[in-house]
Design an enzyme around this catalytic site. Structure first.
Site, PDB file in Angstrom:
ATOM      1  N   LYS A   1      43.249 -14.090  18.728  1.00 25.24           N
ATOM      2  CA  LYS A   1      43.208 -13.270  19.947  1.00 25.24           C
ATOM      3  C   LYS A   1      42.276 -13.935  20.948  1.00 25.24           C
ATOM      4  O   LYS A   1      41.081 -14.102  20.692  1.00 25.24           O
ATOM      5  CB  LYS A   1      42.730 -11.859  19.629  1.00 25.24           C
ATOM      6  CG  LYS A   1      42.718 -10.940  20.850  1.00 25.24           C
ATOM      7  CD  LYS A   1      42.290  -9.541  20.464  1.00 25.24           C
ATOM      8  CE  LYS A   1      42.268  -8.619  21.671  1.00 25.24           C
ATOM      9  NZ  LYS A   1      41.829  -7.243  21.300  1.00 25.24           N
TER      10      LYS A   1
ATOM     11  N   LYS B   1      47.856 -13.411  20.106  1.00 23.43           N
ATOM     12  CA  LYS B   1      47.792 -12.621  21.332  1.00 23.43           C
ATOM     13  C   LYS B   1      46.903 -13.329  22.352  1.00 23.43           C
ATOM     14  O   LYS B   1      45.794 -13.729  21.983  1.00 23.43           O
ATOM     15  CB  LYS B   1      47.226 -11.230  21.019  1.00 23.43           C
ATOM     16  CG  LYS B   1      47.106 -10.303  22.213  1.00 23.43           C
ATOM     17  CD  LYS B   1      46.506  -8.963  21.801  1.00 23.43           C
ATOM     18  CE  LYS B   1      46.365  -8.040  23.014  1.00 23.43           C
ATOM     19  NZ  LYS B   1      45.747  -6.748  22.652  1.00 23.43           N
TER      20      LYS B   1
END
Length: 336
Positions: A204, A258
């Site tokens: 992330k 992500k």
């Protein structure tokens, strides 16, 4: 007099032959997007029969629990395998300790129970992080400007157990604290939740593409500083492999990358390296850009959303969290 015939090239291979018709293109297509690839992120808000538009995400709404139940039933009807829940917690309930995250009757837990009662066969994914519950908007506990790693992990384990008791099928830690996957796995197993999966936000990035999401969950205006001390540097890809390897070692069942579209190379590397189930998140900024351009008449929304999601599949993603999920499911159904 007849017009001269154009010269013919002496070609053995003419790749356009496999592109000449729709049926031919379908037969040789390498990757396919189906409704089984979709996860629908849903924003929750307090209230009753409430659908609250998110201004920075045209077409996306915050839903009260009863409205979220209806959305869950719609997901089942559309064939979407799972939904993911994200709360917009009442500001009055946010504090530095994120204590509302441990409330068994918080917004997420009430939604879990109600959705499981109405749609028991639908996969239910819950976010484990403290930012929807803290008064400073960070994913962890904050002391003198520093995010405390180990102290935060202790709270995350309790949050995960709270959600598992409410009926979550998949716990999805998005906080990026070191060691939280192993600690959560141990905590779940000790309380006999060994069948609950962990979807690790293994990779992330500290991305500028999260802005509309923070508006949706109500953290954009309260965030103190930034998240670069715990979310990854967008310049790094080797680090992504180290993060993913650690999460798998600690017990992650599925890996997440992500954001999505700006990081297709990372999705590809993670999938090629580990071969583990790998999900991608088409984040709020990606969605908002497509919708803004479409609403201005610059691009075709349906064609662009389908192409963007197919790119995730081509890069190696097994499933995609996307706010387009219900629209895509309906579009794919119409194409059959």
């Amino acid at each position: 007099m007849n017009a001269p015939q154009p010269n013919k090239l002496d070609l053995t291979q003419r790749h356009r032959r496999n592109r000449k018709t729709d049926w031919a293109r379908r037969l040789v297509r390498e990757h396919v997007l189906t409704v089984s690839d979709l996860i629908w992120p849903i924003f929750l808000v307090e209230g009753e029969n409430l659908r609250q538009p998110v201004a920075s995400m045209p077409g996306v709404e915050r839903l009260s629990v009863d409205a979220a139940v209806r959305a869950a039933v719609e997901a089942v009807e559309l064939g979407i395998p799972a939904i993911a829940l994200f709360p917009n917690t009442d500001p009055a309930l946010r504090n530095e300790q994120a204590s509302e995250a441990l409330n068994p009757d918080n917004l997420v837990c009430r939604a879990c129970r109600a959705i499981k009662a109405a749609a028991p066969g639908l996969g239910l994914i819950t976010d484990v992080a403290l930012d929807p519950y803290t008064s400073h908007g960070h994913d962890g506990l904050l002391l003198d400007g520093e995010i405390l790693n180990d102290e935060t992990v202790f709270v995350l384990v309790q949050q995960a157990l709270n959600q598992a008791r409410a009926g979550a099928d998949v716990i999805a830690p998005s906080d990026m604290m070191d060691g939280r996957i192993g600690a959560i796995r141990a905590g779940l197993d000790a309380q006999h939740f060994d069948r609950v999966q962990i979807l690790a936000y293994a990779v992330k990035y500290a991305s500028a593409f999260y802005g509309p999401f923070r508006d949706a969950v109500g953290t954009g205006a309260i965030l103190t500083g930034d998240k670069r001390t715990y979310q990854m540097d967008p310049a790094n890809t080797n680090e992504a492999l180290r993060e993913a390897a650690q999460d798998l070692k600690e017990g992650a069942d599925i890996l997440m990358v992500k954001p999505g579209l700006p990081y297709l190379d990372v999705i590809y590397r993670v999938k090629q390296k580990f071969g583990a189930p790998t999900f991608a998140y088409q984040v709020s900024g990606e969605y908002a850009m497509i919708m803004a351009a479409a609403n201005n008449g610059w691009i075709d929304a349906d064609k662009t959303m389908l192409e963007s999601l197919l790119c995730f599949k081509r890069a190696g993603a097994d499933a995609i969290l996307t706010y387009f999920a219900p629209r895509v499911a309906k579009t794919l159904k119409d194409l059959i």
